[in-house]
Scaffold this active site. Sequence first.
Site, PDB file in Angstrom:
ATOM      1  CD1 TRP A 223      -2.616   1.946   1.339  1.00  0.00           C
ATOM      2  CD2 TRP A 223      -3.287   0.201   0.136  1.00  0.00           C
ATOM      3  NE1 TRP A 223      -3.853   2.239   0.832  1.00  0.00           N
ATOM      4  CE2 TRP A 223      -4.282   1.181   0.082  1.00  0.00           C
ATOM      5  CE3 TRP A 223      -3.494  -0.997  -0.570  1.00  0.00           C
ATOM      6  CZ2 TRP A 223      -5.471   1.019  -0.635  1.00  0.00           C
ATOM      7  CZ3 TRP A 223      -4.675  -1.165  -1.284  1.00  0.00           C
ATOM      8  CH2 TRP A 223      -5.650  -0.165  -1.306  1.00  0.00           C
ATOM      9  CG  ASP A 282      -1.351  11.812  -2.635  1.00  0.00           C
ATOM     10  OD1 ASP A 282      -1.147  10.576  -2.642  1.00  0.00           O
ATOM     11  OD2 ASP A 282      -2.004  12.380  -3.521  1.00  0.00           O
ATOM     12  CD  GLU A 285      -5.307   5.130  -0.046  1.00  0.00           C
ATOM     13  OE1 GLU A 285      -6.085   4.573  -0.812  1.00  0.00           O
ATOM     14  OE2 GLU A 285      -5.098   4.759   1.121  1.00  0.00           O
ATOM     15  CD  GLU A 286      -3.306   8.255  -7.336  1.00  0.00           C
ATOM     16  OE1 GLU A 286      -4.094   7.578  -7.997  1.00  0.00           O
ATOM     17  OE2 GLU A 286      -3.175   9.483  -7.491  1.00  0.00           O
ATOM     18  CD  GLU A 509     -13.359   6.272  -5.154  1.00  0.00           C
ATOM     19  OE1 GLU A 509     -13.090   5.751  -6.270  1.00  0.00           O
ATOM     20  OE2 GLU A 509     -12.716   6.011  -4.111  1.00  0.00           O
TER      21      GLU A 509
HETATM   22  C1  NOJ Z   1      -5.007   4.063  -6.675  1.00  0.00           C
HETATM   23  C2  NOJ Z   1      -5.988   5.122  -6.356  1.00  0.00           C
HETATM   24  O1  NOJ Z   1      -5.777   6.289  -7.053  1.00  0.00           O
HETATM   25  C3  NOJ Z   1      -5.992   5.353  -4.914  1.00  0.00           C
HETATM   26  O2  NOJ Z   1      -6.721   6.458  -4.566  1.00  0.00           O
HETATM   27  C4  NOJ Z   1      -6.506   4.113  -4.278  1.00  0.00           C
HETATM   28  O3  NOJ Z   1      -6.687   4.275  -2.932  1.00  0.00           O
HETATM   29  C5  NOJ Z   1      -5.541   2.994  -4.564  1.00  0.00           C
HETATM   30  N1  NOJ Z   1      -5.266   2.876  -5.950  1.00  0.00           N
HETATM   31  C6  NOJ Z   1      -6.023   1.690  -4.024  1.00  0.00           C
HETATM   32  O4  NOJ Z   1      -7.256   1.324  -4.560  1.00  0.00           O
HETATM   33  C1  NOJ Z   2      -9.275   6.073  -2.370  1.00  0.00           C
HETATM   34  C2  NOJ Z   2      -9.055   7.499  -2.047  1.00  0.00           C
HETATM   35  O1  NOJ Z   2      -8.131   8.017  -2.951  1.00  0.00           O
HETATM   36  C3  NOJ Z   2      -8.583   7.666  -0.636  1.00  0.00           C
HETATM   37  O2  NOJ Z   2      -8.445   9.016  -0.348  1.00  0.00           O
HETATM   38  C4  NOJ Z   2      -9.536   7.037   0.316  1.00  0.00           C
HETATM   39  O3  NOJ Z   2      -9.018   7.123   1.603  1.00  0.00           O
HETATM   40  C5  NOJ Z   2      -9.789   5.602  -0.049  1.00  0.00           C
HETATM   41  N1  NOJ Z   2     -10.131   5.466  -1.422  1.00  0.00           N
HETATM   42  C6  NOJ Z   2     -10.906   4.995   0.771  1.00  0.00           C
HETATM   43  O4  NOJ Z   2     -12.095   5.679   0.536  1.00  0.00           O
END
Ligand code: NOJ
Ligand code: NOJ
Length: 697
Positions: A223, A282, A285-286, A509
């Site tokens: 992750w 960030d 999550e990227e 979402e």
């Molecule tokens: C990439 C997505 O842009 C990010 O936001 C997400 O949490 C992860 N993959 C995992 O699904």
């Molecule tokens: C992906 C989003 O980019 C992230 O900000 C969020 O925490 C997770 N999904 C779970 O909703």
Amino acid sequence: MDQCGVHVELSPRDPKRTLCFPQRPFYGIGGRGLAYQLARILIKYKRATSALHPGTLASFLASQFSVRVLSFQKTIIMRLSTLVAAFAAASFHEAAARLGIRQDNLPAAIENENTIALQGVLDNIGPDGSHAPGAAAGAIVASPSTEDPDYFFTWTRDAALTTKMLIDELIHGNTNLRSHIQDYLRAQAILQTVSNPSGALSSGRGLGEPKYYLNLTRFNGPWGRPQRDGPALRATALITYARYLLATGQSDDASEAKDKVWPVVQNDLNYVAQYWNSTGFDLWEEVSGSSFFATAVQHRALVEGSALGKSLGVNSTAAYDSQAPNILCFLQTFWNGQYVVANINTQSGFSRTGIDANTVLTSIATFDPEAPCSDALFQPCSSRALSNLKAYIDSFRTIYTINHNTTNSSGVATGRYAEDVYYGGNPWYLTTLAVAEQIYDAVQRWNADSCITITSLDLPFWQSLSPSAVVGSHSGYVFTSLRDAALKYADAFVATALKYTPSSGALAEQYSRENGTAISARDLTWSYASFVTMRSARLAATSNYEQVPSWGSSSGNTVPDVCIASSVPGVYTPAVAAGAPPGSGGCTVLVTFNVNATTYFGEDIYLSGSGSDLGNWNPSDALSGSAINYSADRPLWSFTVELPANSTLGYRYLRKESDGSYLYETSNRTLAVAPCASGDTATVEDAWVGPVGVPPN
Ligand code: NOJ
Ligand code: NOJ
């Protein structure tokens, strides 16, 4: 003692003509300026006593009264001409409202969706939420979607932002929510102690873990970690709750704040004071680097955390006081003169404009209704935040098909950032609603000031919604028309989100950039929470609905001349009174496992072993390795994991083949982890022993 926040006295003195505003009259009945509000009160007052025509009433008032507003300390004498003018405007609006002149029923649609959204949140909270089967009490599910994408986990960020919303709703009188907030506190006290791939509690590192299983155990899969906004957001939610508890005047509540809430908050604040200057991922999550959102929410948490600590009489806020100004100083460096660059100090090869919803979400997450439109704090009404908002909105006008055929002053669908490709890169409900919320927050401030100051920096923003806007400080009718244009603009973003909401009211979402249908995770908790916070902000901007509490930004808004990148090491203690397991959070050693293992592209090395840290020998819970230093000379895979001091563990490495199957090492390894006192890092050097994989043809 009477309950009036403000008295309005009509003279000649007549007790029956003293009007009492219970709270916050300045923020507006109908969100208008003070004169307007008074005029409306007078209309009501006169309606009750006579059937005078509003126009006649205006001149009647002008001939009979001067109006004095007796506030807490100051007396404001209003010019009668102001009152009469405002009175005319108010009469017009009243008449318009009576005649049903509104073209749409947005407020009703918002109320309707708000009910669905709040229920949507509650459905996703364990143990009883209808979409949260098996989730522990207080565990907030990100989305019930278990595949494509699998969001059936709890994220620290989503849960904290959602709980902040629940606490704000509690403050607004929804007392049913309190048990959910208490469950959240307990769940978070437990999660703080759960060692995870980001680390453990004893070093603080574990607090930066982004997500956990819903039974409150660690998730070992690969992750983007750590994510350093989580502890700050959790602190902010719980600080708001603690202040609510302290304000009830009940001694049980005060003990809950001090004995249960504070110890959880303190761990999070210590984390911020120690790690704010370290890079992390960030909020999307990227990106590994420094995130504007994370930095800003960290600053807020330390400022309000310090104040809470002082009011609880705890003697441990020095680190917060020393680090908050450093964070604020660093925050300024994200500003490029035109917009906020969402991520800086990024991983090599990273390339984007930096225009990102990250920054709009920051303005609403750090909104302080008592703060001036300060650039340093990027308040929603600040020139910087408005200039940034325009850049953000405009970046989506042409790229999404559903935004074609809109004008520069229309609301549009907005997403995370223009370069996004996740699920094809679509608009998100929570980002579209965030645009509206920023503007509603800004309007609250402008109403309080009865003034809007346009600078050359934010002029383009204003001109996009009011072409005749000019630089300067505007009051009176110019103020009113600018403010109303801003409200209309904000409403258009809400209308856009609602337009693409299915008739069930369910908020996923994302919604498709091509045709607006819902995409990606269904029933996203954060989407629902964002609707509820938007609705509160709108009500506070357009009525006397109570604003979110101030976080005391006035004690943390001075930017130092010199930025200091520093860190204060913290002490981390399980919050046992709040529900953390006694004896948890013990001393750990940071162990690095290096293994030489030649792999083909698509084949990965995992570390599996005894104990929950190594996934209890379960291959699907094994730790994923990093090949960042892999080379032909040295085929290095490494793992860094905090392990309990003074323990002995069995382990071995696994190969995960490109088809998902595993190949196991043939040797059984053991590691004796040193006792605490011998230092807290260790390195193990290994070489793969066992079968090797065959690349697929
Ligand atoms: C990439 C997505 O842009 C990010 O936001 C997400 O949490 C992860 N993959 C995992 O699904
Ligand atoms: C992906 C989003 O980019 C992230 O900000 C969020 O925490 C997770 N999904 C779970 O909703």
